[in-house]
Motif scaffolding. Structure first.
Motif, PDB file in Angstrom:
ATOM      1  N   SER A  45       9.490   2.290  51.490  1.00  0.00           N
ATOM      2  CA  SER A  45       8.556   2.175  52.609  1.00  0.00           C
ATOM      3  C   SER A  45       8.440   3.506  53.326  1.00  0.00           C
ATOM      4  N   VAL A  57       6.272   5.044  56.950  1.00  0.00           N
ATOM      5  CA  VAL A  57       5.395   4.753  58.084  1.00  0.00           C
ATOM      6  C   VAL A  57       4.567   5.990  58.409  1.00  0.00           C
ATOM      7  N   GLN A  70       2.716   0.794  57.867  1.00  0.00           N
ATOM      8  CA  GLN A  70       3.926   0.825  57.052  1.00  0.00           C
ATOM      9  C   GLN A  70       3.529   0.542  55.607  1.00  0.00           C
ATOM     10  N   PHE A  99      10.053  -0.306  62.573  1.00  0.00           N
ATOM     11  CA  PHE A  99      10.013  -0.503  61.126  1.00  0.00           C
ATOM     12  C   PHE A  99      10.344  -1.953  60.845  1.00  0.00           C
TER      13      PHE A  99
END
Length: 361
Positions: free
Chosen positions: A62, A64, A69, A280
């Motif tokens: 992942s 951001v 995201q 997150f």
């Protein structure tokens, strides 16, 4: 045939080949990483899990950017080979055990080449065992390590080199926790599962601070530890101590609003103040994800990209309760640092005024 590459290394924990990990179907072995630029921006994270008795491996990455995201999920059949750390477009390389690892990503418009280098020897957390009645819920060991990252991340053709000083944390955990399809056998009547968890690994200029707590619904700690590790510290150099977190919730959520961690340091009490810089969602790494939960079977190989608009996440949904919040952390003696405030609350938690499973702050 059950002999695998691991059988040529001194890794066995039972009289059986490495392909077998005891008898509990919920045994797992997991890598976790997160990192952020020196100012706390450009947050990224990765995870890789192996589930020997489910014959599944899965991995996630992942990053951001601009409030979105971007997540890459992958799952495959393990084929009983626990030494193969590739899952579709995601690969982990152990360059120097307990010190340096590499993350390689190439799929669905997301690419990365990141190398993690530890700042000190990993800390070993106390064994973490939870039972619900007679049934084991978790029984695991985890090691945690702060460090620096070098490399780059590319999203849809836009490549960003990680600036010097990019920091973060990685951990390794193994043992038993709920994985794969949900157990349909109910617990005994009157038994309701609750869980409160906070984890705050922090990077300062010359040292790392680690704290975690698992607590009962009334706030009493069940499992907690605080450690201060100077750069270059070995296992015997860690300063094990006590700490207490005071926190509040963002209104209408189960996410932290702020925090004050009081630590008994080498030179006396130290108060660390947390300023939240972003958010997150842990479901981007499979945690609490209804589709990409850890150990779920998706066939021989499955890969999917998922983009989450962080401004549109419904904090009332269970899948969005588990978060890591990048934070600026200030302290009189240690100066300014960065870290994350990870929190998960399942069920009631009296210190925050959460009386029911569906309550929000």
């Amino acid at each position: 045939m059950v002999l695998t590459k691991g059988d040529d290394f001194p890794l066995h924990q039972t009289p059986e080949p490495v392909a077998f990990a005891g008898t509990d179907r919920n045994f797992y072995d997991r890598y976790f990483f997160h990192g952020y630029a020196p100012d706390g921006s450009d947050f990224f994270a990765a995870a890789f899990g192996v589930y020997p008795h489910l014959n599944v491996a899965d991995a996630h990455f992942s990053a951001v950017r601009g409030g979105i995201q971007h997540n890459l999920h992958a799952s495959r059949e393990l084929n009983m080979e626990r030494m193969d750390l590739t899952c579709g477009p995601i690969r982990i390389e152990v360059l120097e055990p307990l010190h340096q690892l590499r993350i390689l990503i190439d799929g669905e418009g997301i690419k990365a080449d990141l190398t993690f280098t530890g700042r000190a020897f990993p800390i070993e957390e106390p064994r973490f065992t939870i039972r619900i009645g007679p049934r084991v819920f978790t029984d695991l060991t985890r090691m945690t390590q702060n460090g620096f990252y070098s490399g780059w991340i590319e999203i849809d053709g836009v490549k960003i080199e990680m600036p010097t000083g990019t920091m973060g944390t990685r951990d390794r955990s193994w043992g038993v926790r709920p994985i794969g399809a949900r157990d349909q056998q109910p617990h005994s009547s009157g038994t309701n599962f609750t869980f409160f968890w906070q984890w705050v690994p922090i990077n300062f200029t010359d040292r790392s601070v680690f704290f975690h707590v698992n607590a009962k619904p009334d706030g009493r700690p069940v499992h907690t530890r605080a450690v201060i590790a100077s750069d270059g510290a070995m296992a015997g150099d860690m300063y094990e101590t006590e700490a207490r977190m005071e926190a509040s919730l963002q209104p209408g959520t189960r996410w932290p609003k702020s925090g004050r961690l009081t630590v008994q340091g080498q030179d006396g009490l130290e108060v660390l103040t947390f300023e939240v810089l972003g958010r997150f969602q842990m479901r981007g790494l499979g945690y609490s994800s209804p589709k990409w939960g850890h150990g779920l079977y998706h066939g021989p190989l499955a890969v999917e990209r998922e983009d989450i608009d962080l401004s549109q996440c419904d904090p009332a949904q269970l899948e969005n309760h588990y978060v890591q919040l990048p934070c600026r952390v200030t302290s009189d003696r240690y100066g300014e640092g960065f870290g994350v405030f990870e929190q998960l609350i399942v069920g009631p938690y009296q210190p925050f005024g959460l009386q029911e499973f569906t309550d929000l702050g």
